[in-house]
Design a protein around this motif. Structure first.
Motif, PDB file in Angstrom:
ATOM      1  N   ILE A  53       0.846  -1.192   0.000  1.00 35.93           N
ATOM      2  CA  ILE A  53       0.000   0.000   0.000  1.00 35.93           C
ATOM      3  C   ILE A  53       0.884   1.246   0.000  1.00 35.93           C
ATOM      4  O   ILE A  53       1.979   1.246   0.563  1.00 35.93           O
ATOM      5  CB  ILE A  53      -1.014   0.015   1.179  1.00 35.93           C
ATOM      6  CG1 ILE A  53      -0.327   0.059   2.526  1.00 35.93           C
ATOM      7  CG2 ILE A  53      -1.951  -1.171   1.109  1.00 35.93           C
ATOM      8  CD1 ILE A  53      -1.272   0.312   3.679  1.00 35.93           C
ATOM      9  N   GLU A  54       0.438   2.275  -0.665  1.00 40.39           N
ATOM     10  CA  GLU A  54       1.230   3.499  -0.825  1.00 40.39           C
ATOM     11  C   GLU A  54       1.449   4.220   0.502  1.00 40.39           C
ATOM     12  O   GLU A  54       2.502   4.799   0.723  1.00 40.39           O
ATOM     13  CB  GLU A  54       0.558   4.446  -1.831  1.00 40.39           C
ATOM     14  CG  GLU A  54       0.574   3.934  -3.263  1.00 40.39           C
ATOM     15  CD  GLU A  54       1.983   3.642  -3.772  1.00 40.39           C
ATOM     16  OE1 GLU A  54       2.916   4.439  -3.515  1.00 40.39           O
ATOM     17  OE2 GLU A  54       2.166   2.591  -4.412  1.00 40.39           O
ATOM     18  N   GLU A  55       0.434   4.199   1.393  1.00 40.52           N
ATOM     19  CA  GLU A  55       0.519   4.933   2.656  1.00 40.52           C
ATOM     20  C   GLU A  55       1.593   4.373   3.582  1.00 40.52           C
ATOM     21  O   GLU A  55       2.176   5.098   4.378  1.00 40.52           O
ATOM     22  CB  GLU A  55      -0.828   4.909   3.402  1.00 40.52           C
ATOM     23  CG  GLU A  55      -1.987   5.505   2.632  1.00 40.52           C
ATOM     24  CD  GLU A  55      -2.568   4.541   1.599  1.00 40.52           C
ATOM     25  OE1 GLU A  55      -2.610   3.318   1.821  1.00 40.52           O
ATOM     26  OE2 GLU A  55      -2.980   5.039   0.540  1.00 40.52           O
ATOM     27  N   ASP A  56       1.823   3.071   3.494  1.00 37.17           N
ATOM     28  CA  ASP A  56       2.824   2.417   4.351  1.00 37.17           C
ATOM     29  C   ASP A  56       3.387   1.232   3.570  1.00 37.17           C
ATOM     30  O   ASP A  56       2.792   0.161   3.536  1.00 37.17           O
ATOM     31  CB  ASP A  56       2.178   1.955   5.660  1.00 37.17           C
ATOM     32  CG  ASP A  56       3.193   1.381   6.639  1.00 37.17           C
ATOM     33  OD1 ASP A  56       4.344   1.091   6.237  1.00 37.17           O
ATOM     34  OD2 ASP A  56       2.832   1.207   7.814  1.00 37.17           O
ATOM     35  N   ARG A  57       4.529   1.431   2.950  1.00 35.10           N
ATOM     36  CA  ARG A  57       5.106   0.423   2.060  1.00 35.10           C
ATOM     37  C   ARG A  57       5.468  -0.879   2.770  1.00 35.10           C
ATOM     38  O   ARG A  57       5.760  -1.873   2.140  1.00 35.10           O
ATOM     39  CB  ARG A  57       6.356   0.986   1.355  1.00 35.10           C
ATOM     40  CG  ARG A  57       6.110   2.256   0.559  1.00 35.10           C
ATOM     41  CD  ARG A  57       5.432   2.052  -0.752  1.00 35.10           C
ATOM     42  NE  ARG A  57       6.220   1.216  -1.641  1.00 35.10           N
ATOM     43  CZ  ARG A  57       5.703   0.516  -2.633  1.00 35.10           C
ATOM     44  NH1 ARG A  57       4.416   0.541  -2.863  1.00 35.10           N
ATOM     45  NH2 ARG A  57       6.467  -0.230  -3.396  1.00 35.10           N
TER      46      ARG A  57
END
Length: 153
Positions: free
Chosen positions: A89-93
């Protein structure tokens, strides 16, 4: 009527044999299907991922009582075979989401049908009373194992 020790011996033999039989039947059913490239363990990973949602690697590893590292090995194989997709996920790789591909959903349904048939044919010849007693006894056995061995449900 048998004594308690005989009952324990018979129950032990039955539970062990049933466990082995179910795994053996699952294996043979898989080998004779279009999903013969999968192991029973891989089928259970697919089952844990679920058919209708994305799940994190941590959630699935927790549900299977395995490490994320062990799950990663299985997921890599399932991705190569075309059953699973993975993305960060982009928010938390650090968070890795896994989902079933269409092929993965097909095998999930195949396995679900196998279990449904197994249960249906098992209890078809039971009376309502026998079915009720069996379900009650199995709930007690399951509860005992969960409590005694700290199983997570």
């Amino acid at each position: 009527m048998t004594n308690r020790r005989e009952s324990e011996s018979v129950l032990n033999k039955l539970l062990v044999q049933l466990f082995r039989d179910i795994l053996d039947i699952e294996e043979k059913c898989l080998q004779n299907s279009e999903f013969s490239d999968l192991s029973v363990t891989e089928i259970h990973v697919i089952e844990a991922i679920s058919i209708d949602k994305e799940r994190t690697m941590s959630e699935v590893a927790y549900d299977l009582s395995i490490t994320v590292g062990t799950l990663t090995t299985a997921i890599n194989k399932l991705i190569k075979k075309g059953y699973v997709d993975r993305r960060r996920i982009e928010e938390d790789r650090r968070v890795v989401l896994i989902t079933l591909t269409e092929k993965g959903k097909e095998v999930y349904k195949f396995h679900e049908e196998f279990h449904n048939d197994m249960i249906k044919y098992t209890i078809d010849s039971f009376s309502i009373e026998e079915e009720t007693v069996l379900v009650s006894a199995l709930k007690k056995i399951s509860g005992f194992f969960e409590e005694k061995y700290h199983l997570i449900k």
